[in-house]
Write an enzyme that holds these catalytic residues in place. Structure first.
Site, short mmCIF file in Angstrom:
data_model
loop_
_atom_site.label_atom_id
_atom_site.label_comp_id
_atom_site.label_asym_id
_atom_site.label_seq_id
_atom_site.Cartn_x
_atom_site.Cartn_y
_atom_site.Cartn_z
N ARG A 262 7.55 -1.62 -5.36
CA ARG A 262 8.50 -2.09 -6.37
C ARG A 262 9.14 -3.41 -5.94
O ARG A 262 9.31 -3.66 -4.75
CB ARG A 262 9.60 -1.05 -6.57
CG ARG A 262 9.13 0.20 -7.26
CD ARG A 262 10.23 1.22 -7.29
NE ARG A 262 11.35 0.84 -8.13
CZ ARG A 262 11.42 1.09 -9.44
NH1 ARG A 262 10.43 1.71 -10.05
NH2 ARG A 262 12.47 0.71 -10.14
N ILE A 263 9.49 -4.19 -6.94
CA ILE A 263 10.24 -5.41 -6.66
C ILE A 263 11.69 -5.02 -6.43
O ILE A 263 12.23 -4.14 -7.10
CB ILE A 263 10.09 -6.40 -7.85
CG1 ILE A 263 8.64 -6.89 -7.87
CG2 ILE A 263 11.07 -7.56 -7.73
CD1 ILE A 263 8.31 -7.82 -8.98
N ASP B 222 7.32 -12.39 -2.03
CA ASP B 222 6.51 -12.82 -0.87
C ASP B 222 6.85 -14.24 -0.41
O ASP B 222 5.96 -15.01 -0.03
CB ASP B 222 5.00 -12.72 -1.20
CG ASP B 222 4.58 -11.29 -1.52
OD1 ASP B 222 5.19 -10.36 -0.97
OD2 ASP B 222 3.64 -11.11 -2.32
N HIS C 280 2.92 -8.39 4.46
CA HIS C 280 2.02 -8.73 3.36
C HIS C 280 0.63 -9.06 3.93
O HIS C 280 0.53 -9.77 4.93
CB HIS C 280 2.57 -9.95 2.60
CG HIS C 280 1.73 -10.33 1.43
ND1 HIS C 280 1.78 -9.62 0.23
CD2 HIS C 280 0.81 -11.30 1.26
CE1 HIS C 280 0.91 -10.17 -0.61
NE2 HIS C 280 0.31 -11.17 -0.02
N ASN D 78 1.75 1.49 8.35
CA ASN D 78 2.72 0.61 9.02
C ASN D 78 3.95 1.38 9.45
O ASN D 78 4.51 1.15 10.53
CB ASN D 78 3.06 -0.59 8.12
CG ASN D 78 1.92 -1.59 8.09
OD1 ASN D 78 1.56 -2.17 9.11
ND2 ASN D 78 1.31 -1.77 6.92
N ASN E 73 9.41 -7.35 5.23
CA ASN E 73 8.22 -6.88 4.52
C ASN E 73 6.96 -7.32 5.28
O ASN E 73 7.00 -8.30 6.03
CB ASN E 73 8.19 -7.49 3.11
CG ASN E 73 7.01 -7.03 2.29
OD1 ASN E 73 6.65 -5.84 2.28
ND2 ASN E 73 6.36 -7.95 1.59
C1 GRF Z 1 -0.42 -3.02 3.65
O1 GRF Z 1 -1.62 -3.71 3.46
C2 GRF Z 1 0.75 -3.96 3.53
O2 GRF Z 1 0.48 -5.25 4.00
C3 GRF Z 1 0.98 -4.01 2.05
O3 GRF Z 1 0.72 -2.70 1.60
C4 GRF Z 1 -0.15 -2.05 2.52
C5 GRF Z 1 0.57 -0.82 2.99
O4 GRF Z 1 -0.19 -0.04 3.86
N1 GRF Z 1 2.33 -4.46 1.75
P1 GRF Z 1 0.48 1.23 4.55
O5 GRF Z 1 1.08 2.08 3.44
O6 GRF Z 1 1.52 0.75 5.52
O7 GRF Z 1 -0.66 1.93 5.23
#
Ligand code: GRF
Length: 203
Positions: A93-94, A147, A111, A15, A109
């Site tokens: 981490r939270i 979340d 999810h 990401n 974030n």
């Molecule tokens: C993704 O599935 C995201 O939704 C979740 O952790 C994963 C991270 O993937 N929070 P990357 O490290 O961005 O490849």
């Protein structure tokens, strides 16, 4: 004005990569990733940052006696980097309430489920185990409850009969990578308006 982005990571960083690519190809303009911070020294996301000339910082949790102290250190880094927007990209981490308060509606974030279903870890496996026919990903602002912050964007995919948690996660990741860069662009362009739990996209 350039929007300065800091990205918190723990792992592989696809990401993060998607946002880096969107900035480099000009899809997202007036934005710069000023640092990538990881709580894991071996996170591949740090290598991605390095490859693109972005400062990568490992902040070792073992050197702090509490989450609060750890997050105080993060806050110091975010301020030093004059951060406007914080992205959590696979950050495990939270985050403490004080950090969230300091960046109200400026921490985002992603999810891998259609929230509010399947919060927490292994969301893709939770979806398979529950037997849902569709799942997806959610990009949302971060609030103290896990979340649970206002939803900015969701993308949906079908769950196939022979899907495993791994195959589902792999197909979902493609949508995640698209959703994250789209949302960052909307934020940077000043198009997101938060009204209670509802996030509106200005035309
Ligand atoms: C993704 O599935 C995201 O939704 C979740 O952790 C994963 C991270 O993937 N929070 P990357 O490290 O961005 O490849």
């Amino acid at each position: 004005m350039t929007v300065k982005i800091s990205v918190l990571v723990s792992g592989r960083g696809t990401n993060l990569q998607s946002v880096i690519d969107a900035i480099e190809c000009g899809e997202i303009q007036n934005a710069e990733i000023t640092c990538v911070v990881s709580d894991k020294e071996e996170a591949f996301a740090l290598k991605r940052a390095e490859k693109h000339g972005i400062t990568g910082i490992f902040v070792n949790p073992a050197e702090f006696s509490s989450r609060q102290e750890y997050d105080d250190k993060l806050l110091e880094i975010l301020k030093e980097k004059e951060t406007d927007l914080v992205l959590l990209a696979g950050y495990l981490r939270i985050i403490s309430a004080s950090l969230i308060d300091a960046y109200k509606n400026r921490i985002i974030n992603i999810h891998p489920s259609l929230l509010p279903s399947f919060k927490g870890l292994n969301a893709q496996k939770q979806a398979i185990d529950y037997g849902v026919k569709f799942t997806g990903c959610t990009v949302h602002f971060v609030e103290p409850d896990l979340d649970a912050g206002p939803i900015i964007m969701q993308k949906i995919i079908p769950v196939l009969e022979n899907d495993t948690a791994d195959t589902l996660a792999e197909r979902l990741l493609v949508e995640e990578n698209k959703a994250y860069r789209e949302v960052v662009k909307l934020f940077v362009d000043g198009k997101l308006e938060v009204d209670g739990r509802s996030v509106k996209i200005k035309k």
